[in-house]
Scaffold this motif. Sequence first.
Motif, PDB file in Angstrom:
ATOM      1  N   LYS A 141       0.970  -1.140  -0.162  1.00 51.39           N
ATOM      2  CA  LYS A 141      -0.033   0.034   0.030  1.00 51.39           C
ATOM      3  C   LYS A 141       0.907   1.115  -0.066  1.00 51.39           C
ATOM      4  CE  LYS A 141      -2.838  -1.810   3.447  1.00 51.39           C
ATOM      5  NZ  LYS A 141      -3.902  -1.600   4.405  1.00 51.39           N
ATOM      6  N   LEU A 142       1.926   1.247   0.964  1.00 56.84           N
ATOM      7  CA  LEU A 142       2.784   2.334   1.041  1.00 56.84           C
ATOM      8  C   LEU A 142       3.426   2.522  -0.589  1.00 56.84           C
ATOM      9  CD1 LEU A 142       4.351   1.637   4.336  1.00 56.84           C
ATOM     10  CD2 LEU A 142       3.206   3.954   3.749  1.00 56.84           C
ATOM     11  N   ALA A 143       3.921   1.653  -1.033  1.00 59.87           N
ATOM     12  CA  ALA A 143       4.443   1.593  -2.544  1.00 59.87           C
ATOM     13  C   ALA A 143       3.512   2.361  -3.576  1.00 59.87           C
ATOM     14  CB  ALA A 143       5.130   0.275  -3.138  1.00 59.87           C
ATOM     15  N   ALA A 144       2.354   1.671  -3.537  1.00 59.66           N
ATOM     16  CA  ALA A 144       1.297   2.111  -4.398  1.00 59.66           C
ATOM     17  C   ALA A 144       0.803   3.547  -4.202  1.00 59.66           C
ATOM     18  CB  ALA A 144      -0.109   1.339  -4.239  1.00 59.66           C
ATOM     19  N   SER A 145       0.786   4.161  -2.886  1.00 59.61           N
ATOM     20  CA  SER A 145       0.443   5.488  -2.332  1.00 59.61           C
ATOM     21  C   SER A 145       1.809   6.369  -2.995  1.00 59.61           C
ATOM     22  CB  SER A 145       0.193   5.747  -1.227  1.00 59.61           C
ATOM     23  OG  SER A 145       1.087   5.695  -0.440  1.00 59.61           O
ATOM     24  N   ARG A 146       2.809   5.864  -2.844  1.00 59.80           N
ATOM     25  CA  ARG A 146       4.231   6.682  -3.139  1.00 59.80           C
ATOM     26  C   ARG A 146       4.328   6.718  -4.741  1.00 59.80           C
ATOM     27  NH1 ARG A 146       8.098   8.802  -0.419  1.00 59.80           N
ATOM     28  NH2 ARG A 146       6.463   9.164   1.108  1.00 59.80           N
ATOM     29  N   LEU A 186       1.924   9.283  -5.854  1.00 58.83           N
ATOM     30  CA  LEU A 186       2.422  10.676  -5.714  1.00 58.83           C
ATOM     31  C   LEU A 186       3.417  11.187  -6.479  1.00 58.83           C
ATOM     32  CD1 LEU A 186       2.523  13.170  -3.930  1.00 58.83           C
ATOM     33  CD2 LEU A 186       4.042  11.935  -2.508  1.00 58.83           C
ATOM     34  N   ASN A 187       4.398  10.201  -6.817  1.00 60.76           N
ATOM     35  CA  ASN A 187       5.329  10.343  -7.672  1.00 60.76           C
ATOM     36  C   ASN A 187       4.920  10.679  -9.097  1.00 60.76           C
ATOM     37  OD1 ASN A 187       7.725  10.358  -5.924  1.00 60.76           O
ATOM     38  ND2 ASN A 187       7.975   8.123  -6.027  1.00 60.76           N
ATOM     39  N   ASP A 188       4.087  10.185  -9.560  1.00 59.72           N
ATOM     40  CA  ASP A 188       3.508  10.372 -10.874  1.00 59.72           C
ATOM     41  C   ASP A 188       2.974  11.919 -11.042  1.00 59.72           C
ATOM     42  OD1 ASP A 188       2.199   9.928 -13.511  1.00 59.72           O
ATOM     43  OD2 ASP A 188       0.246   9.796 -12.564  1.00 59.72           O
ATOM     44  N   ALA A 189       2.294  12.368  -9.697  1.00 57.13           N
ATOM     45  CA  ALA A 189       1.808  13.503  -9.692  1.00 57.13           C
ATOM     46  C   ALA A 189       2.748  14.799  -9.846  1.00 57.13           C
ATOM     47  CB  ALA A 189       0.738  13.755  -8.389  1.00 57.13           C
ATOM     48  N   LEU A 190       3.922  14.305  -8.896  1.00 54.80           N
ATOM     49  CA  LEU A 190       4.766  15.327  -8.813  1.00 54.80           C
ATOM     50  C   LEU A 190       5.585  15.407  -9.989  1.00 54.80           C
ATOM     51  CD1 LEU A 190       6.227  14.296  -5.097  1.00 54.80           C
ATOM     52  CD2 LEU A 190       4.674  16.042  -5.802  1.00 54.80           C
ATOM     53  N   ASP A 191       5.791  14.187 -10.866  1.00 57.69           N
ATOM     54  CA  ASP A 191       6.492  14.096 -11.951  1.00 57.69           C
ATOM     55  C   ASP A 191       5.920  15.242 -13.042  1.00 57.69           C
ATOM     56  OD1 ASP A 191       8.197  12.304 -11.352  1.00 57.69           O
ATOM     57  OD2 ASP A 191       7.357  10.581 -12.517  1.00 57.69           O
ATOM     58  N   ARG A 192       4.276  15.549 -12.835  1.00 56.51           N
ATOM     59  CA  ARG A 192       3.975  16.272 -13.707  1.00 56.51           C
ATOM     60  C   ARG A 192       3.833  17.918 -13.504  1.00 56.51           C
ATOM     61  NH1 ARG A 192      -1.456  12.663 -15.638  1.00 56.51           N
ATOM     62  NH2 ARG A 192      -0.306  10.843 -15.453  1.00 56.51           N
ATOM     63  N   VAL A 231      -3.530   5.769   7.061  1.00 58.91           N
ATOM     64  CA  VAL A 231      -3.886   7.302   7.072  1.00 58.91           C
ATOM     65  C   VAL A 231      -2.462   7.554   6.100  1.00 58.91           C
ATOM     66  CG1 VAL A 231      -3.786   9.233   8.347  1.00 58.91           C
ATOM     67  CG2 VAL A 231      -4.989   7.459   9.186  1.00 58.91           C
ATOM     68  N   MET A 232      -1.353   7.296   6.498  1.00 52.82           N
ATOM     69  CA  MET A 232      -0.144   7.737   5.627  1.00 52.82           C
ATOM     70  C   MET A 232      -0.542   7.657   4.284  1.00 52.82           C
ATOM     71  SD  MET A 232       3.050   6.227   7.722  1.00 52.82           S
ATOM     72  CE  MET A 232       4.057   6.559   6.639  1.00 52.82           C
ATOM     73  N   CYS A 233      -0.977   6.468   3.785  1.00 53.48           N
ATOM     74  CA  CYS A 233      -1.198   6.139   2.314  1.00 53.48           C
ATOM     75  C   CYS A 233      -2.297   6.922   1.766  1.00 53.48           C
ATOM     76  CB  CYS A 233      -1.662   4.593   2.304  1.00 53.48           C
ATOM     77  SG  CYS A 233      -0.154   3.642   2.547  1.00 53.48           S
ATOM     78  N   GLY A 234      -3.692   7.047   2.593  1.00 50.39           N
ATOM     79  CA  GLY A 234      -4.564   7.832   2.090  1.00 50.39           C
ATOM     80  C   GLY A 234      -4.029   9.338   2.059  1.00 50.39           C
ATOM     81  N   HIS A 235      -3.258   9.799   2.743  1.00 47.60           N
ATOM     82  CA  HIS A 235      -2.795  11.010   3.011  1.00 47.60           C
ATOM     83  C   HIS A 235      -2.357  11.538   1.676  1.00 47.60           C
ATOM     84  CE1 HIS A 235      -0.215  14.813   4.427  1.00 47.60           C
ATOM     85  NE2 HIS A 235      -1.466  14.794   4.582  1.00 47.60           N
TER      86      HIS A 235
END
Length: 161
Positions: free
Chosen positions: A11-16, A19-25, A140-144
């Motif tokens: 789950k942590l890997a998927a949420s990150r 996030l990384n995909d969003a940050l790449d943009r 919560v970390m993942c959801g955040h």
Amino acid sequence: MSERLEAHQQKLAASRAKLNDALDRIGDRGDEQIYSEGAQWTLRQLVIHLVLADVGHNRMLYHYAEGKEFIPADYDLERYNKRSVEKKVEMTLEQARGSLAQSRQELLEWFDKQADDSFLDKEGRHATLRMMTLSQIIDVMCGHEEGHANDILAMLTSADS
């Protein structure tokens, strides 16, 4: 590694990854405002917030796993978020991404050092003031991360159309 811990790592890997995909943009748009209410952050300020939240969540896990207190009962999350981001105003997107990678690596290394997954059942106060198990805090970390990644993607997508 236990199935529970492995599930959390996935789950942590998927949420990150999201996030990384969003940050790449983001590109050169880091100073564009993403939120018009509340904190009224720019994209870069939001990423700084994510850095601070990631470190804070890690510290919660470390402390509560040892049975130590961390978040006081009168914690003011909104005030902390505002002040902490203001204090890191000079952080670049590149620096923020490096910090996110480092804090996640530290968490994964900490997981590897745990004798078993029983720490996931320990409880502590989250910054939202809710009492949670460490397993719930990881959720919560993942959801955040996913929530803010969705906000970034929605902003950048709507601006492109």
